[in-house]
Design a protein around this motif. Structure first.
Motif, PDB file in Angstrom:
ATOM      1  N   THR A  62     -49.844  -5.495  24.596  1.00  0.00           N
ATOM      2  CA  THR A  62     -48.817  -5.760  25.107  1.00  0.00           C
ATOM      3  C   THR A  62     -48.378  -7.150  24.411  1.00  0.00           C
ATOM      4  O   THR A  62     -47.258  -7.178  23.976  1.00  0.00           O
ATOM      5  N   ASP A  63     -49.371  -8.146  24.121  1.00  0.00           N
ATOM      6  CA  ASP A  63     -48.837  -9.518  23.488  1.00  0.00           C
ATOM      7  C   ASP A  63     -48.174  -9.075  22.148  1.00  0.00           C
ATOM      8  O   ASP A  63     -47.072  -9.652  21.930  1.00  0.00           O
ATOM      9  N   LEU A  64     -48.738  -8.106  21.445  1.00  0.00           N
ATOM     10  CA  LEU A  64     -47.904  -7.912  20.183  1.00  0.00           C
ATOM     11  C   LEU A  64     -46.841  -7.074  20.138  1.00  0.00           C
ATOM     12  O   LEU A  64     -45.789  -7.195  19.461  1.00  0.00           O
TER      13      LEU A  64
ATOM     14  N   LYS B 174     -44.604  -7.413  22.804  1.00  0.00           N
ATOM     15  CA  LYS B 174     -43.628  -8.462  23.102  1.00  0.00           C
ATOM     16  C   LYS B 174     -43.227  -9.177  21.804  1.00  0.00           C
ATOM     17  O   LYS B 174     -42.089  -9.423  21.572  1.00  0.00           O
ATOM     18  N   GLU B 175     -44.202  -9.720  20.800  1.00  0.00           N
ATOM     19  CA  GLU B 175     -43.816 -10.212  19.757  1.00  0.00           C
ATOM     20  C   GLU B 175     -42.734  -9.394  18.938  1.00  0.00           C
ATOM     21  O   GLU B 175     -41.897  -9.817  18.409  1.00  0.00           O
TER      22      GLU B 175
ATOM     23  N   PHE C 273     -53.341 -12.203  14.109  1.00  0.00           N
ATOM     24  CA  PHE C 273     -52.294 -11.948  14.624  1.00  0.00           C
ATOM     25  C   PHE C 273     -51.057 -12.400  13.918  1.00  0.00           C
ATOM     26  O   PHE C 273     -50.042 -11.555  13.852  1.00  0.00           O
TER      27      PHE C 273
ATOM     28  N   LYS D   3     -47.540 -10.193  12.691  1.00  0.00           N
ATOM     29  CA  LYS D   3     -46.303 -10.431  13.008  1.00  0.00           C
ATOM     30  C   LYS D   3     -45.649 -10.326  11.772  1.00  0.00           C
ATOM     31  O   LYS D   3     -44.439  -9.987  11.668  1.00  0.00           O
TER      32      LYS D   3
ATOM     33  N   ARG E 231     -45.941 -19.666  15.137  1.00  0.00           N
ATOM     34  CA  ARG E 231     -46.590 -20.934  15.963  1.00  0.00           C
ATOM     35  C   ARG E 231     -47.314 -21.749  14.894  1.00  0.00           C
ATOM     36  O   ARG E 231     -47.627 -21.480  13.916  1.00  0.00           O
TER      37      ARG E 231
END
Lengths: 522, 364
Positions: A7-9, A11-12, A96, A100, A295
């Motif tokens: 999910t986190d990826l 979303k990115e 991560f 991205k 980030r």
């Protein structure tokens, strides 16, 4: 769309896609998958596809990749397939921020596939097509045996560079509608019409003199009469197609040859746009990541890996680096107006250096919000590597990038830097890219000496063929053609005819005693 | 994974090609000096797919960097020149493990696997550096990882100055390599090579011995986990030497073969207990012993001391222009009816194939 991502990826990926779209990138829906290194090596060995027909060379490539990985000599970061939807693979155990970066990089590749003209004729359902090819070839293996089919695939693969990458765009043999209407012999087709220049009716007699026209028509008819029995009618570069049409192949063999040919055509545009494609993707991943995606705690890892991708080593040109720098150079030049006749004519170095100073857009440019950006979007649409370098490689750029020209020195056995002469550098680079650095080979006669022998010829552009390889390749070609095959090459300035008749290979100097083929490409 | 099938097929083709050419490899010595610790790179013909491609006079290209005209680029031109060596050369270098090569040898020569005696396996411990940890000696500091952590800390603390990028390590930045202890089996087999280096053994003869020894080594290493090799040279006296010297040494003088056998016997007695060790003795000579008395002494040594405790004694007689070549006949006469002595004659390189086969076809 990013189906298998956590999910986190996911979303990115969605947010990166949003940023890319706002920057003007236009790409197919993209499906990402996470794979571990072994799986990535497998897919890379298969040329990016999860399904290929069985063949040992994929295994060979796999071994090479695996070894490269184990020795730390190279690492695959991304694989992306030109398909609708686009498929892309990420490495599961990469950081991560690496994932991205690769996602942004992939969106740009995808945009390039979708919008660059050279990809416009590629099959966007290649994922399925490759799987179909695999099924078909498996079926032939079941029926005819592994060794037989494998041997034949080997032969086809040795001819896979004998295609005409431009043929998808030029329909050379398309029948002309108007001509079809004219009554004529059905087999020969009508003779080419003579050249007529547009003219007002009262001038027509002078601009298009009837006598000349008649002469031209007659000559064309004569030519056609002379060429009537020639096979092929003109020199043919798409030798694989010629073999499909004229070689005595069994059905399954013809199908295998067609499969190899189709895949060669599918991959051809990627070879033609390597520098542009990687440059474009690197341009956008760095733009998007540094402006939106990073980030603070990811910065160092990002910088390290980005620098690694763009690193140059002596004696080697990195397509990522060359491409991205050229795109940036174009953007800068068009932003500052350093192009066009006035700039080209300006010989005052001071003025050139100061040209357009202060015109650079202040602050962040989004999408096509500057003349430079407008230009690079145009470039990505209509250029390929050859035209890209031909048009945009400037002496200033070569200087900035410290490009040099090197040559093999036979006395020391090393590659030695010759000089930094711009013309030579450019000529060398264009030569490296023309026709994917493959020699130009044509079918000159399909019925040589009226004995059904095949006659090929090299259009010599300064470099001789490798003789050993040429002979080996001829042997394979003879297996397909079944009659003797010939290749005319220029070796040290001497025209030489290489022949393989199924039993033994021979070579002879071409002089008047050797019969001429139907055509010539000299 | 699907690719494994293709990969297996590729390896199969490679093995097939090596097998086809094995006789050539056995006789030409192309493989000597190519072996690494576990793998050997073998030139295999005709695996790669040929294409029409540009030849040698295209060896130029474009690179980038600070090099001056005349400097080497230290590049092989790969990927940049129009030759584009992406295809690789038609002769492909394939890496094969020495074990795999021995298997191919075994298949081609139809050699049975060796039944080792004495199942005792001694293991030893070894350290491997494979991990990272927070503490350790400075000599094991992992510089890149440490630097990254320090750089990150400086950035987060806001003390990093791009104009003066000085990074100071603190204790908490430092990372060290760490090791794991692994167990490895130790050798339980030994090969003793003996060679006659008297004046009659020329370079040609030594080359034959080198080749023969390489393949003996390959096959025995395949059959034993770890293996030791000892080398003895002799003329009228014998002495132990290292591998390099063994193949290079040049001596003159006569030949007394018994001296070598005595040296071997002493070596075995002092280091290799015959109940625990699989022992192989090989002797290379041109068979020109100095006296019949010495030849008889050799036979006595063999019969009474050497042969009873060892797996095999191989005698390989190379042809020489000077020698009488009589020693092999003496052996046949006086040391019959023993199973573990095998004699072969190698006159030319072509005989190596049969010689290896003779040595190992009994599976000892």
């Amino acid at each position: 769309m990013s189906s298998s991502l956590p999910t986190d990826l996911a979303k990115e990926a969605e947010s990166l896609a949003e940023h890319c779209r706002r920057e003007g990138l236009d790409f197919y829906p993209t499906v990402f998958e996470l794979l571990d290194t072994e799986e990535v090596n497998q897919i890379a060995a298969y040329g990016g596809f999860p399904q290929r027909y069985p063949h040992w060379r994929f295994g060979m490539e796999y071994e090479r990749l695996r070894k490269q990985h184990t020795y730390g000599l190279g690492k695959i970061y991304e694989i992306v397939i030109n398909n609708d939807p686009c498929y892309a693979y990420l490495i599961r155990d990469s950081a991560f921020v690496d994932k991205k970066t690769v996602i942004a990089h992939v969106y740009a590749h995808c945009d390039f596939f979708k919008n660059n003209i050279w990809f416009s004729q590629t099959n966007r359902g290649m994922m399925d097509e490759m799987a179909n090819h695999a099924t078909r070839i498996r079926r032939y293996i079941e029926r005819h045996g592994l060794e037989t089919v494998e041997k034949f695939i080997d032969t086809c693969l040795s001819l896979e560079n004998l295609i005409d990458p431009h043929s998808a765009f030029i329909h050379r043999n398309r029948p002309h509608r108007q001509r079809m209407a004219e009554p004529s012999a059905p087999d020969a087709g009508p003779p080419d019409r003579a050249t007529r220049f547009p003219a007002k009716s009262y001038m027509d007699r002078y601009i298009n003199p009837p006598g000349v026209i008649a002469e031209e028509v007659r000559e064309a008819a004569d030519q056609q009469e002379r060429d009537k029995d020639k096979l092929p009618a003109k020199p043919v570069q798409d030798i694989m197609l010629f073999l499909l049409a004229h070689a005595p192949l069994e059905d399954w063999q013809a199908d295998v040859l067609a499969v190899v040919r189709e895949e060669a055509y599918y991959f051809a545009p990627q070879g033609m746009t390597k520098i542009m494609n990687e440059g474009w993707a690197s341009y956008w991943h760095s733009t998007v990541m540094t402006n939106y995606g990073l980030r603070a705690d990811e910065l160092i890892t990002y910088a390290e890996h980005h620098a690694g991708t763009l690193a140059t080593s002596p004696g080697r040109l990195n397509p990522y680096k060359l491409g991205v720098e050229l795109f940036r150079d174009i953007e800068r030049r068009w932003n500052t107006g350093r192009h066009g006749a006035d700039y080209e004519r300006c010989e005052d170095m001071q003025a050139r250096r100061e040209w357009g100073k202060g015109k650079e857009p202040a602050g962040r440019v989004v999408g096509r919000g500057s003349p430079g950006r407008e230009k690079i979007f145009e470039v990505r649409r209509i250029y390929n590597d050859v035209t890209f370098l031909d048009e945009f490689l400037t002496p200033e750029f070569a200087d900035d990038q410290k490009l040099y020209h090197y040559r093999y020195d036979p006395s020391t056995g090393r590659m030695v830097v010759v000089d930094r002469d711009f013309d030579k550098i450019k000529q060398q680079m264009l030569f490296m890219l023309t026709n994917h650095a493959q020699p130009y080979i044509y079918v000159l006669d399909g019925n040589y000496r009226n004995r059904g022998e095949l006659y090929l010829g090299q259009r010599h552009i300064g470099v001789d063929l490798d003789i050993k390889y040429a002979i080996e390749t001829l042997k394979g070609l003879q297996k397909i053609w079944r009659r003797p095959v010939h290749l005319r090459g220029l070796i040290d300035g001497e025209p030489i005819l290489f022949t393989y008749d199924g039993q033994q290979s021979s070579q002879q100097k071409i002089d008047d005693s050797v019969d001429a083929p139907a055509h010539s490409v000299e | 994974m699907k690719i494994h099938k293709d990969h297996q097929r590729f390896r199969q083709i490679v093995r097939g090609k090596i097998r086809e050419d094995l006789r050539k490899f056995l006789t030409r010595g192309e493989l000597l000096g190519r072996e690494g610790k576990h793998v050997i790179s073998i030139p295999v013909r005709g695996i790669d797919i040929p294409h029409f491609r540009y030849g040698d006079n295209s060896d130029s290209g474009v690179g980038s960097g600070n090099a001056q005209p005349g400097d080497g680029t230290d590049a092989d031109g790969e990927g940049v020149g129009p030759g584009g060596t992406q295809e690789g050369h038609h002769i492909l270098e394939v890496e094969v493990t020495l074990d795999e090569l021995a298997d191919i040898l075994g298949e081609e020569l139809e050699l049975p696997r060796i039944e080792p005696k004495g199942r005792k396996r001694i293991t030893s411990e070894k350290d491997r550096y494979s991990g990272i940890r927070q503490t350790g000696p400075e000599s094991l500091r992992h510089f890149r990882r440490t630097f990254r952590r320090a750089l990150r800390r400086h950035l987060m603390a806001g003390t990093y100055n791009p104009q003066n990028p000085r990074i100071i390590f603190e204790r908490r930045d430092k990372l060290y390599r760490s090791w794991k202890t692994v167990k490895e089996p130790q050798s339980n087999a030994v090969i003793v090579y003996m060679m006659d280096v008297s004046g009659s053994m020329g370079d040609e003869q030594k080359e034959l011995v080198r080749l023969e020894a390489f393949w003996i080594d390959a096959w025995l290493r395949r059959n034993y986990q770890g293996i030791e090799s000892r080398y003895i040279v002799h003329d009228v006296r014998a002495g132990e030497v290292d591998r390099e010297t063994f193949f290079r040494i040049r001596e003159d003088g006569g030949t007394r073969i018994s001296s070598a056998f005595k040296a071997a016997w002493e070596l075995l007695q002092s280091h290799y207990e015959s109940l625990e060790w699989n022992i192989y003795l090989f002797h290379f000579s041109d068979g020109d012993n100095s006296s019949d008395a010495d030849s008889r002494e050799c036979c006595t040594l063999l019969r009474d001391h050497l042969l009873p405790g060892i797996n095999m004694f191989g005698y390989c007689q190379v042809a020489s222009a000077y020698g009488s070549g009589h020693f092999i006949n003496v052996l046949h006469e006086h040391v019959e009816d023993t199973e573990n002595m095998i004699t072969t004659r190698v006159n030319t390189k072509d005989d190596i194939y049969d010689s290896i086969k003779a040595f190992f076809s009994k599976g000892k």
